[in-house]
Design an enzyme around this catalytic site. Structure first.
Site, mmCIF file in Angstrom:
data_model
loop_
_atom_site.group_PDB
_atom_site.id
_atom_site.type_symbol
_atom_site.label_atom_id
_atom_site.label_comp_id
_atom_site.label_asym_id
_atom_site.label_seq_id
_atom_site.Cartn_x
_atom_site.Cartn_y
_atom_site.Cartn_z
ATOM 1 N N CYS A 75 0.927 -1.402 -0.046
ATOM 2 C CA CYS A 75 -0.228 -0.014 0.047
ATOM 3 C C CYS A 75 0.852 1.219 -0.191
ATOM 4 O O CYS A 75 1.674 1.646 -1.011
ATOM 5 C CB CYS A 75 -0.942 -0.081 1.230
ATOM 6 S SG CYS A 75 -2.441 1.204 1.010
ATOM 7 N N HIS B 64 -3.377 -4.636 0.527
ATOM 8 C CA HIS B 64 -3.004 -5.142 1.828
ATOM 9 C C HIS B 64 -2.940 -6.603 2.014
ATOM 10 O O HIS B 64 -3.805 -7.236 2.911
ATOM 11 C CB HIS B 64 -3.639 -4.520 2.999
ATOM 12 C CG HIS B 64 -3.515 -3.169 3.329
ATOM 13 N ND1 HIS B 64 -2.249 -2.612 3.995
ATOM 14 C CD2 HIS B 64 -3.998 -1.874 2.951
ATOM 15 C CE1 HIS B 64 -2.198 -1.448 4.113
ATOM 16 N NE2 HIS B 64 -3.307 -0.952 3.523
ATOM 17 N N GLU C 1 -1.372 -8.562 3.775
ATOM 18 C CA GLU C 1 -1.235 -8.954 5.302
ATOM 19 C C GLU C 1 -2.508 -9.049 5.949
ATOM 20 O O GLU C 1 -2.448 -10.119 6.902
ATOM 21 C CB GLU C 1 -0.298 -7.978 5.833
ATOM 22 C CG GLU C 1 -0.818 -6.628 6.333
ATOM 23 C CD GLU C 1 -0.876 -5.698 5.431
ATOM 24 O OE1 GLU C 1 -0.881 -5.947 3.872
ATOM 25 O OE2 GLU C 1 -1.037 -4.483 5.683
#
Ligand code: MN
Length: 236
Positions: A108, A212, A214
């Site tokens: 990001c 994102h 993660e």
């Protein structure tokens, strides 16, 4: 004998004088077999060089907006909160890691930061600066949900990792890469033409993604593949 894990520095946010990082960044690296540690936003050049020499890879995490002065612009009215200390540290760290040709994964804000560090620029606010109709890039859906599609460039590093030409990603940004810096290229775009990933044409592994992953490791197999490819590259 225990196998040595790749050591990966993870950049941190500065919020109310606290150094913070979402644990999902650390866990995604651990799950892929890496040993993560949180980096300071040090302004000391020798600290940056020493940390980079110890590290096998750099994870640039998400966060707030980027100081437009870094690409020669004045602040746009829609620019959000910036953290100049963090921007300066990450710029120095990216430059040194690229010089050493050690792997970098940007998430990001990290994708945008990577681009700015190599001389690219960005939209300070896509909704007021990008032509044409845009998708919703600040999704209201849960963070684990892939809300929009991206088209992945054939034969790119990202393509080799995902082994797909189209995937769905989450989206939590109002800024984006505009002109890509030298030696890098777009590896994915969304349906409205926003650049959703960039990668180096020269380095072993220098990749930025606008989403994102993660936060998607439990809901989306592609996110795990991305972290695995990154940690594996750090181990080589
Ligand atoms: Mn997006």
């Amino acid at each position: 004998m225990m196998k040595r894990k790749p050591v990966i520095g993870v950049t941190s946010s500065l919020i109310d004088d606290r150094i913070t990082v979402h644990k999902s960044n650390i866990y995604a690296i651990s799950d892929a077999g890496g040993a993560a540690f949180v980096l300071p936003n040090s302004s000391d050049r020798s600290t940056v060089l020493q940390l980079a020499s110890m590290m096998d890879g750099l994870l640039l995490t998400g966060g707030g907006d980027i100081d437009p002065d870094l690409f020669g612009e004045e602040p746009h009215p829609m620019l959000g909160e910036i953290t100049p200390e963090r921007d300066a540290f990450e710029t120095a760290m990216i430059e040194e890691m690229l010089r050493l040709d050690k792997p970098i994964l940007g998430l990001c804000r990290g994708c945008q930061m990577l681009n700015v560090a190599i001389g690219g620029d960005m939209y300070q606010d896509i909704y007021s600066q990008h032509e044409g109709n845009l998708l919703q890039h600040k999704q209201n859906a849960p963070v684990r949900h892939g809300s929009h599609w991206i088209e992945i460039e054939e034969h790119s590093l990202l393509h080799r990792i995902m082994n797909e030409r189209r995937i769905r990603v989450n989206s939590f940004h109002h800024q984006a890469v505009r002109n890509i810096g030298s030696g890098f290229t777009a590896s994915a775009v969304s349906g409205d033409g926003i650049i959703e990933a960039i990668e180096s044409k020269r380095h072993r592994f220098a990749l930025g993604v606008q989403w994102h992953p993660e936060h998607m490791t439990t809901s989306d197999p592609h996110s795990g593949k991305l972290f695995q490819a990154f940690v594996d590259a750090c181990g080589k």
